[in-house]
Design a protein around this motif. Structure first.
Motif, PDB file in Angstrom:
ATOM      1  N   MET A   1       0.513   3.288  48.095  1.00 53.47           N
ATOM      2  CA  MET A   1       1.755   3.139  47.345  1.00 53.47           C
ATOM      3  C   MET A   1       1.512   2.309  46.091  1.00 53.47           C
ATOM      4  N   GLN A   2       0.404   2.522  45.417  1.00 57.80           N
ATOM      5  CA  GLN A   2       0.068   1.707  44.250  1.00 57.80           C
ATOM      6  C   GLN A   2       0.903   2.110  43.037  1.00 57.80           C
ATOM      7  N   PRO A   3       1.424   1.113  42.282  1.00 57.96           N
ATOM      8  CA  PRO A   3       2.193   1.410  41.081  1.00 57.96           C
ATOM      9  C   PRO A   3       1.293   1.954  39.992  1.00 57.96           C
ATOM     10  N   SER A   4       1.881   2.686  39.062  1.00 60.18           N
ATOM     11  CA  SER A   4       1.101   3.267  37.980  1.00 60.18           C
ATOM     12  C   SER A   4       0.538   2.183  37.081  1.00 60.18           C
ATOM     13  N   ALA A   5      -0.747   2.338  36.699  1.00 62.98           N
ATOM     14  CA  ALA A   5      -1.360   1.377  35.790  1.00 62.98           C
ATOM     15  C   ALA A   5      -0.755   1.487  34.397  1.00 62.98           C
ATOM     16  N   GLN A   6       0.025   2.557  34.134  1.00 65.45           N
ATOM     17  CA  GLN A   6       0.625   2.756  32.822  1.00 65.45           C
ATOM     18  C   GLN A   6       1.870   1.897  32.623  1.00 65.45           C
ATOM     19  N   LYS A   7       2.322   1.230  33.644  1.00 64.73           N
ATOM     20  CA  LYS A   7       3.542   0.440  33.523  1.00 64.73           C
ATOM     21  C   LYS A   7       3.255  -1.013  33.873  1.00 64.73           C
ATOM     22  N   PRO A   8       2.774  -1.786  32.915  1.00 64.68           N
ATOM     23  CA  PRO A   8       2.474  -3.191  33.198  1.00 64.68           C
ATOM     24  C   PRO A   8       3.737  -3.994  33.436  1.00 64.68           C
ATOM     25  N   LEU A   9       3.574  -5.108  34.095  1.00 63.61           N
ATOM     26  CA  LEU A   9       4.690  -6.008  34.342  1.00 63.61           C
ATOM     27  C   LEU A   9       5.024  -6.801  33.081  1.00 63.61           C
ATOM     28  N   ALA A  10       6.279  -7.205  32.965  1.00 58.89           N
ATOM     29  CA  ALA A  10       6.654  -8.165  31.931  1.00 58.89           C
ATOM     30  C   ALA A  10       6.159  -9.542  32.370  1.00 58.89           C
ATOM     31  N   PHE A  11       6.035 -10.463  31.415  1.00 63.03           N
ATOM     32  CA  PHE A  11       5.530 -11.795  31.743  1.00 63.03           C
ATOM     33  C   PHE A  11       6.356 -12.451  32.848  1.00 63.03           C
ATOM     34  N   LEU A  12       7.684 -12.415  32.731  1.00 62.25           N
ATOM     35  CA  LEU A  12       8.537 -13.079  33.718  1.00 62.25           C
ATOM     36  C   LEU A  12       8.425 -12.410  35.081  1.00 62.25           C
ATOM     37  N   GLU A  13       8.253 -11.107  35.114  1.00 54.28           N
ATOM     38  CA  GLU A  13       8.081 -10.408  36.384  1.00 54.28           C
ATOM     39  C   GLU A  13       6.817 -10.889  37.096  1.00 54.28           C
ATOM     40  N   ALA A  14       5.729 -11.035  36.324  1.00 53.82           N
ATOM     41  CA  ALA A  14       4.482 -11.532  36.909  1.00 53.82           C
ATOM     42  C   ALA A  14       4.639 -12.977  37.377  1.00 53.82           C
ATOM     43  N   ARG A  15       5.342 -13.803  36.608  1.00 49.35           N
ATOM     44  CA  ARG A  15       5.569 -15.196  36.997  1.00 49.35           C
ATOM     45  C   ARG A  15       6.382 -15.257  38.296  1.00 49.35           C
ATOM     46  N   ILE A  16       7.383 -14.407  38.425  1.00 49.27           N
ATOM     47  CA  ILE A  16       8.206 -14.374  39.645  1.00 49.27           C
ATOM     48  C   ILE A  16       7.353 -14.030  40.861  1.00 49.27           C
ATOM     49  N   LEU A  17       6.501 -13.032  40.731  1.00 48.12           N
ATOM     50  CA  LEU A  17       5.638 -12.660  41.856  1.00 48.12           C
ATOM     51  C   LEU A  17       4.708 -13.814  42.222  1.00 48.12           C
ATOM     52  N   GLY A  18       4.165 -14.483  41.207  1.00 47.18           N
ATOM     53  CA  GLY A  18       3.300 -15.625  41.473  1.00 47.18           C
ATOM     54  C   GLY A  18       4.025 -16.729  42.216  1.00 47.18           C
ATOM     55  N   VAL A  19       5.256 -17.011  41.805  1.00 45.58           N
ATOM     56  CA  VAL A  19       6.057 -18.051  42.472  1.00 45.58           C
ATOM     57  C   VAL A  19       6.338 -17.672  43.923  1.00 45.58           C
ATOM     58  N   LEU A  20       6.696 -16.419  44.157  1.00 45.05           N
ATOM     59  CA  LEU A  20       7.002 -15.977  45.522  1.00 45.05           C
ATOM     60  C   LEU A  20       5.770 -16.077  46.423  1.00 45.05           C
ATOM     61  N   VAL A  21       4.612 -15.665  45.900  1.00 47.39           N
ATOM     62  CA  VAL A  21       3.376 -15.773  46.683  1.00 47.39           C
ATOM     63  C   VAL A  21       3.072 -17.243  46.982  1.00 47.39           C
ATOM     64  N   GLU A  22       3.217 -18.092  45.967  1.00 46.57           N
ATOM     65  CA  GLU A  22       2.938 -19.521  46.131  1.00 46.57           C
ATOM     66  C   GLU A  22       3.865 -20.154  47.155  1.00 46.57           C
ATOM     67  N   LYS A  23       5.155 -19.948  47.010  1.00 44.07           N
ATOM     68  CA  LYS A  23       6.126 -20.619  47.877  1.00 44.07           C
ATOM     69  C   LYS A  23       6.085 -20.089  49.308  1.00 44.07           C
ATOM     70  N   GLU A  24       5.685 -18.834  49.475  1.00 44.68           N
ATOM     71  CA  GLU A  24       5.560 -18.291  50.830  1.00 44.68           C
ATOM     72  C   GLU A  24       4.550 -19.106  51.644  1.00 44.68           C
TER      73      GLU A  24
END
Length: 216
Positions: A1-24
């Motif tokens: 279920m890998q997302p397309s490499a043609q659609k990069p994340l926005a900066f804030l989207e990547a920061r949100i994922l990082g925060v969620l991984v960290e806080k988990e």
């Protein structure tokens, strides 16, 4: 279920994922996170580079996009009253926990050397040594369809190459971090070179202390 490499994340989207991984991993008692807690994690002053100041509405808009890509899941948790958010990053990208930890730290703290990554990721994933960090980074960089990290040119005076994530597209050197050794004529100042060297040496010392503590 890998997302397309043609659609990069926005900066804030990547920061949100990082925060969620960290806080988990670091604050499991409050995970999944509420919108307010997530915004606080994004705006945190420590362990963040760059430091940002975003509104709840901006975080909510980014969450909506991440939900549409199944990178974030909604839940009401045990209370059943307050909407909370959990990350689904590793499953969507097909990554092991070690790789998820490295990418999370890169989204939170910007480009780093393998030694710095090992030290900074300690609370998320315990790597045996720096070479194991490099092995995971090499694997992330060599993905055929969508490499997720890249090794940056070594800076003047630095002992190690730094690594940057590619979740938001092509990586660029952060402002104020100096230029590559083979870069254009405007070379970094002596102070910038010394600071870069000291940052690397401190990270190496932290990694060595962690190794000694585990063996002791």
């Amino acid at each position: 279920m890998q997302p397309s490499a043609q659609k990069p994340l926005a900066f804030l989207e990547a920061r949100i994922l990082g925060v969620l991984v960290e806080k988990e991993r670091t604050t499991p008692d409050i995970y999944p996170l509420t919108l307010n807690s997530l915004a606080s994690g994004c705006n945190q002053k420590s362990a963040r580079d760059p430091v940002i100041n975003v509104k709840d509405s901006e975080v909510q808009a980014a969450l909506d996009e991440l939900r549409s890509r199944v990178l974030v899941l909604e839940t009401y948790g045990a209370s059943g009253r307050v909407l909370r958010y959990a990350q689904n990053f590793g499953r969507v990208y097909g990554l092991p926990p070690a790789s998820v930890a490295l990418l999370a730290i890169l989204t939170l703290r910007g480009p780093q050397t393998a030694s710095e990554l090992r030290a900074n990721a300690e609370r998320l994933y315990r790597f045996d040594d720096t070479s194991s960090v490099e092995a995971y980074l090499d694997e992330l960089a060599s993905r055929a369809s969508d490499p997720l990290v890249t090794r940056l040119p070594r800076q003047s005076g630095a002992r190690e190459h730094r690594w940057a994530h590619l979740l938001c597209g092509a990586a660029s050197l952060p402002i104020g971090k100096g230029l590559p050794a083979d870069g254009p004529a405007s070379a970094p100042s002596d102070l910038e070179v010394r600071v870069a060297r000291l940052e690397t040496e401190v990270a190496e010392l932290r990694a060595a202390v962690l190794e000694l503590a585990r063996k002791g």
